[in-house]
Design a protein around this motif. Sequence first.
Motif, mmCIF file in Angstrom:
data_model
loop_
_atom_site.group_PDB
_atom_site.id
_atom_site.type_symbol
_atom_site.label_atom_id
_atom_site.label_comp_id
_atom_site.label_asym_id
_atom_site.label_seq_id
_atom_site.Cartn_x
_atom_site.Cartn_y
_atom_site.Cartn_z
ATOM 1 N N UNK A 1 7.573 3.056 -12.725
ATOM 2 C CA UNK A 1 8.614 2.168 -12.421
ATOM 3 C C UNK A 1 9.658 3.123 -12.100
ATOM 4 N N UNK A 2 10.982 2.475 -11.746
ATOM 5 C CA UNK A 2 12.183 3.396 -11.510
ATOM 6 C C UNK A 2 12.026 4.397 -10.372
ATOM 7 N N UNK A 3 11.104 4.027 -9.417
ATOM 8 C CA UNK A 3 11.250 5.007 -7.927
ATOM 9 C C UNK A 3 12.277 4.856 -7.528
ATOM 10 N N UNK B 1 10.423 -1.982 -6.287
ATOM 11 C CA UNK B 1 11.760 -0.949 -6.199
ATOM 12 C C UNK B 1 12.890 -1.850 -5.675
ATOM 13 N N UNK B 2 14.106 -1.037 -5.771
ATOM 14 C CA UNK B 2 15.089 -1.810 -4.982
ATOM 15 C C UNK B 2 15.147 -1.680 -3.335
ATOM 16 N N UNK B 3 15.758 -2.507 -2.905
ATOM 17 C CA UNK B 3 15.982 -2.934 -1.534
ATOM 18 C C UNK B 3 15.928 -1.484 -0.768
ATOM 19 N N UNK B 4 17.031 -0.548 -1.238
ATOM 20 C CA UNK B 4 17.272 0.668 -0.317
ATOM 21 C C UNK B 4 15.939 1.614 -0.678
ATOM 22 N N UNK B 5 15.220 1.469 -1.835
ATOM 23 C CA UNK B 5 14.017 2.365 -1.805
ATOM 24 C C UNK B 5 13.003 1.844 -1.139
ATOM 25 N N UNK B 6 12.862 0.703 -0.936
ATOM 26 C CA UNK B 6 11.755 -0.094 -0.099
ATOM 27 C C UNK B 6 11.962 0.458 1.360
ATOM 28 N N UNK B 7 13.272 0.240 1.965
ATOM 29 C CA UNK B 7 13.406 0.646 3.249
ATOM 30 C C UNK B 7 13.145 2.138 3.357
ATOM 31 N N UNK B 8 13.585 3.134 2.516
ATOM 32 C CA UNK B 8 13.390 4.561 2.763
ATOM 33 C C UNK B 8 11.760 4.629 2.674
ATOM 34 N N UNK B 9 10.988 3.996 1.877
ATOM 35 C CA UNK B 9 9.586 4.207 1.932
ATOM 36 C C UNK B 9 8.963 3.745 3.366
ATOM 37 N N UNK C 1 0.864 -1.337 -0.085
ATOM 38 C CA UNK C 1 -0.051 -0.019 0.037
ATOM 39 C C UNK C 1 0.774 1.338 -0.118
ATOM 40 N N UNK C 2 1.776 1.243 0.944
ATOM 41 C CA UNK C 2 2.407 2.566 0.890
ATOM 42 C C UNK C 2 3.609 2.598 -0.106
ATOM 43 N N UNK C 3 3.871 1.617 -0.793
ATOM 44 C CA UNK C 3 4.846 1.678 -2.061
ATOM 45 C C UNK C 3 3.945 2.162 -3.304
ATOM 46 N N UNK C 4 2.669 1.524 -3.335
ATOM 47 C CA UNK C 4 1.723 2.098 -4.323
ATOM 48 C C UNK C 4 1.478 3.901 -4.006
ATOM 49 N N UNK C 5 1.339 4.217 -2.774
ATOM 50 C CA UNK C 5 1.025 5.483 -2.373
ATOM 51 C C UNK C 5 2.483 6.513 -2.928
ATOM 52 N N UNK C 6 3.451 6.043 -2.822
ATOM 53 C CA UNK C 6 4.731 6.403 -3.016
ATOM 54 C C UNK C 6 4.977 6.731 -4.669
ATOM 55 N N UNK C 7 4.710 5.718 -5.355
ATOM 56 C CA UNK C 7 4.530 5.636 -6.783
ATOM 57 C C UNK C 7 3.545 6.453 -7.248
ATOM 58 N N UNK C 8 2.272 6.513 -6.739
ATOM 59 C CA UNK C 8 1.187 7.508 -7.175
ATOM 60 C C UNK C 8 1.861 9.028 -6.977
#
Length: 560
Positions: free
Chosen positions: A206-208, A362-370, A193-200
């Motif tokens: 892609x490439x977040x 996303x990449x691991x670093x991006x997931x952790x930052x989200x 859910x929060x990854x999709x929020x960040x993408x939106x």
Amino acid sequence: MAHKKFTGLILLVLTFILLPGCGGAGPRLGLGGQTVTVSIVYGSEKQEWLEPLVQEYNNAQHKTEQGSTIVIEATPMGSIESMEAIIAQQIQPTVWSPASSVYLPVGAEEWRNKHASELIEGNPNDLVLSPVVIAMWQPMAEALGWPKEPIGWTDIAELAVSEEGWTTYGYPEWGQFKFGHTHPGFSNSGLVAVLAEAYAGAGKQRDLTTEDLGDPALRDFMAQVESSIIHYGTSTGFFGQRMFERGPSYLSAAVLYENLIVAQENKRLQGESAQLPVVAIYPKEGTFWANHPYAILNVPWVSEEQKTAAKDFETFLLANAQQQRAMQYGFRPADPSIPLTAPLDARRGVDPNQPQTVLEVPAAEVIRNVQTLWRQVKKPVDLVLVIDTSGSMSGEKITAARNSLAQFINLLDNRDRVQVITFSSEVNNLTPLSPLADKREDLTRRVSAIIEQGDTRLYDAALIAYNDLQTNGAPKHIRAVVILSDGEDTASTHALAEVMAAMGNAGGEGGHAIKLFTIAYGNDANTDILRQIAELTGGKQFKGDPSTINQIYAEIALFF
């Protein structure tokens, strides 16, 4: 710091639960004996499909080339928690099958950094599929233009911050928009859910990147969506259950898996649920699949014979008959050549032609930052902690309770506001509702020094806590009361009926109403009364003792 302590507590719980099923299975078996055990930790969403298949497979007595009978031991468990426990080697399964592949990059990187090897070789096969969707009551979806108009996270964000709520769409009787998703630090659907929020918020599919997350506009967008949350939680199934039991006044919409909507609509069509119909919204900005990967672990505790046995069970699960049975539970087969048929149809609120847009993991670093960004923008909680300090709490009970309460306080964020009430023959306000940032150290010290004596004014304390929060709590915060008690009320001036009536009168607030979480502590606690109080408000009752109170407080913290 709080998050690390929190993770440690959760892992301790998981170790306790899973050691009998997973720990030590590798070294003990698979060495040419009569049986070889394949232990599987899997996302609980597919439990109804998987459990009977495990039984069926075990009954058939499949054998390896070495002649060992294959025994499957499968344990349901949250996707992110299980990966954290595997990395810490607190559980040692043969196979990890989470709800989706979204957390795979993070898990693989953490394992590589810690052990200098690959946790999983190649790309695991998917077992079954289910899109992550926004479940919404059909009349509300129609008010937003469904099914003709695409709906997405931008519509959710606008509704979340609208002072007029559903009045904007001509339905003032529906009140404010109420939204829910699970905790993204411990649940796959919450993370998605929060990854999709960040993408939106970034306007991407892609490439977040980490740089995207630093954009104030993206941060504001996520904060808008999160402002409508009624509470968080550990389990996607819990949200579905609460939504379908309590109806539109409790939750307008929640992030769920498509198969849960199919299951609910099946119940409704069969007359087992009197709720309104619910439909799946496939966000126009894109979504993720819950693809249930079957990852045979490349770890020292898994033998070659176990890998072969695990592969045999995988082949069994992916056979046409088992894939067809998955559709009975609302899942889509992993094999795209199998046509989608009922119950995957519009009659049950889903669209087999969706999702049209799938977001890139996303990449691991991006997931952790989200996840970190979510902690900064999530809805704060106004929390009243109520603890029984009557004479019956003496000895190990009070020691464990005050230590656990102090640890629980340290799991909360500085933006959260906390009040602490103790009760025995008197009801004492240890600290008023105020930001934790201003008093964390002092409050922890005071909680660590509470002592037991006197009678039990449970009802009075519950009513005072509730009324205080009703008066002083911020309606735009999550508002909750957590009560721990070990016995019957013995000295209150108010009756239980008065307490229940006061809490019941707040029903007009629906999902935004104050939630009570109760802990029946020890064998003498009145579980029936504490359950009534919790369920009246949409909260939850827990049962514990000095040996489990730490993990109970840790689980309750996941709601905030």
